[in-house]
Write an enzyme that holds these catalytic residues in place. Structure first.
Site, mmCIF file in Angstrom:
data_model
loop_
_atom_site.group_PDB
_atom_site.id
_atom_site.type_symbol
_atom_site.label_atom_id
_atom_site.label_comp_id
_atom_site.label_asym_id
_atom_site.label_seq_id
_atom_site.Cartn_x
_atom_site.Cartn_y
_atom_site.Cartn_z
ATOM 1 N N CYS A 24 -24.905 -20.080 70.859
ATOM 2 C CA CYS A 24 -24.706 -18.754 71.448
ATOM 3 C C CYS A 24 -23.226 -18.366 71.454
ATOM 4 O O CYS A 24 -22.659 -18.085 70.414
ATOM 5 C CB CYS A 24 -25.355 -18.696 72.820
ATOM 6 S SG CYS A 24 -25.672 -17.009 73.379
ATOM 7 N N ARG A 51 -20.553 -10.123 68.489
ATOM 8 C CA ARG A 51 -20.986 -10.508 69.835
ATOM 9 C C ARG A 51 -22.119 -9.581 70.274
ATOM 10 O O ARG A 51 -22.154 -8.420 69.913
ATOM 11 C CB ARG A 51 -19.839 -10.352 70.842
ATOM 12 C CG ARG A 51 -18.742 -11.364 70.684
ATOM 13 C CD ARG A 51 -17.668 -11.194 71.752
ATOM 14 N NE ARG A 51 -18.188 -11.520 73.060
ATOM 15 C CZ ARG A 51 -18.091 -10.721 74.132
ATOM 16 N NH1 ARG A 51 -17.495 -9.562 74.048
ATOM 17 N NH2 ARG A 51 -18.582 -11.089 75.291
ATOM 18 N N ILE A 79 -30.451 -15.128 74.016
ATOM 19 C CA ILE A 79 -30.035 -14.505 75.270
ATOM 20 C C ILE A 79 -28.719 -13.769 75.017
ATOM 21 O O ILE A 79 -27.678 -14.398 74.816
ATOM 22 C CB ILE A 79 -29.866 -15.547 76.389
ATOM 23 C CG1 ILE A 79 -31.159 -16.334 76.587
ATOM 24 C CG2 ILE A 79 -29.425 -14.864 77.686
ATOM 25 C CD1 ILE A 79 -31.038 -17.520 77.518
ATOM 26 N N ARG A 80 -28.779 -12.434 74.984
ATOM 27 C CA ARG A 80 -27.592 -11.627 74.652
ATOM 28 C C ARG A 80 -26.858 -12.249 73.470
ATOM 29 O O ARG A 80 -25.661 -12.492 73.516
ATOM 30 C CB ARG A 80 -26.666 -11.487 75.850
ATOM 31 C CG ARG A 80 -27.191 -10.598 76.930
ATOM 32 C CD ARG A 80 -26.229 -10.431 78.076
ATOM 33 N NE ARG A 80 -24.921 -9.975 77.601
ATOM 34 C CZ ARG A 80 -23.778 -10.215 78.227
ATOM 35 N NH1 ARG A 80 -23.752 -10.885 79.334
ATOM 36 N NH2 ARG A 80 -22.650 -9.761 77.742
ATOM 37 N N HIS A 115 -30.262 -20.672 71.849
ATOM 38 C CA HIS A 115 -30.093 -21.855 72.685
ATOM 39 C C HIS A 115 -31.102 -22.934 72.303
ATOM 40 O O HIS A 115 -32.171 -23.026 72.902
ATOM 41 C CB HIS A 115 -30.259 -21.486 74.163
ATOM 42 C CG HIS A 115 -29.161 -20.637 74.682
ATOM 43 N ND1 HIS A 115 -28.037 -21.178 75.249
ATOM 44 C CD2 HIS A 115 -29.002 -19.299 74.693
ATOM 45 C CE1 HIS A 115 -27.226 -20.200 75.604
ATOM 46 N NE2 HIS A 115 -27.780 -19.054 75.273
ATOM 47 N N GLU A 117 -31.137 -25.929 73.002
ATOM 48 C CA GLU A 117 -31.313 -26.916 74.067
ATOM 49 C C GLU A 117 -32.427 -26.540 75.041
ATOM 50 O O GLU A 117 -32.866 -27.365 75.840
ATOM 51 C CB GLU A 117 -29.995 -27.133 74.824
ATOM 52 C CG GLU A 117 -29.594 -25.993 75.744
ATOM 53 C CD GLU A 117 -28.916 -24.805 75.064
ATOM 54 O OE1 GLU A 117 -28.443 -23.927 75.811
ATOM 55 O OE2 GLU A 117 -28.854 -24.733 73.822
#
Length: 134
Positions: A24, A51, A79-80, A115, A117
């Site tokens: 991210c 971004r 996520i964003r 992400h 993870e």
């Protein structure tokens, strides 16, 4: 990037002999170019990153993502999220979606717009470590 500078970590991170598993915001930091002039990057992967390429928090989502080298799709949680808009020589694009490039490998480094993870699937972590000979 402000905390990296404040804590004198630019040189140690750039000189680190191991690989970087960038997720991210890490994808933004590991790039050599970013669309936000406030961000000082590490310049470890020749790519341009946008971004918040997915928009605001409400545009965050999960998707099953086909990634080169994996036999089954990976559940990716964005996520964003950022996305790479272009990559330089020697950068291997492992996955892309309409928003842009979301997984790359360059030498000992890997970068993900999501992400990996989250969710307990360790295949990308294993791929990274295998690339380091671990």
């Amino acid at each position: 990037s402000r905390l990296i500078g404040k804590n004198g970590l630019y040189e140690p991170l750039i000189e680190f002999a191991g690989g970087v598993f960038a997720t991210c915001a890490g994808m933004v930091l590991i790039a050599d170019r970013v669309d936000d002039p406030r961000v000082r990057t590490l310049g470890l992967i020749p790519m341009h990153v946008a971004r918040n390429a997915f928009g605001r928090q409400i545009n965050s989502r999960e998707t099953l993502l086909n990634i080169a080298g994996l036999t089954d799709p990976f559940r990716a949680v964005f996520i964003r999220a950022p996305a790479a808009t272009e990559v330089g020589s020697g950068v291997e694009v492992l996955a892309r979606i309409p928003e842009g490039i979301v997984v790359v490998r360059h030498g000992r480094h890997m970068a993900f717009a999501f992400h990996p993870e989250l969710g307990g699937d360790l295949r990308l972590h294993r791929t990274f470590l295998e690339g380091l000979g671990i």
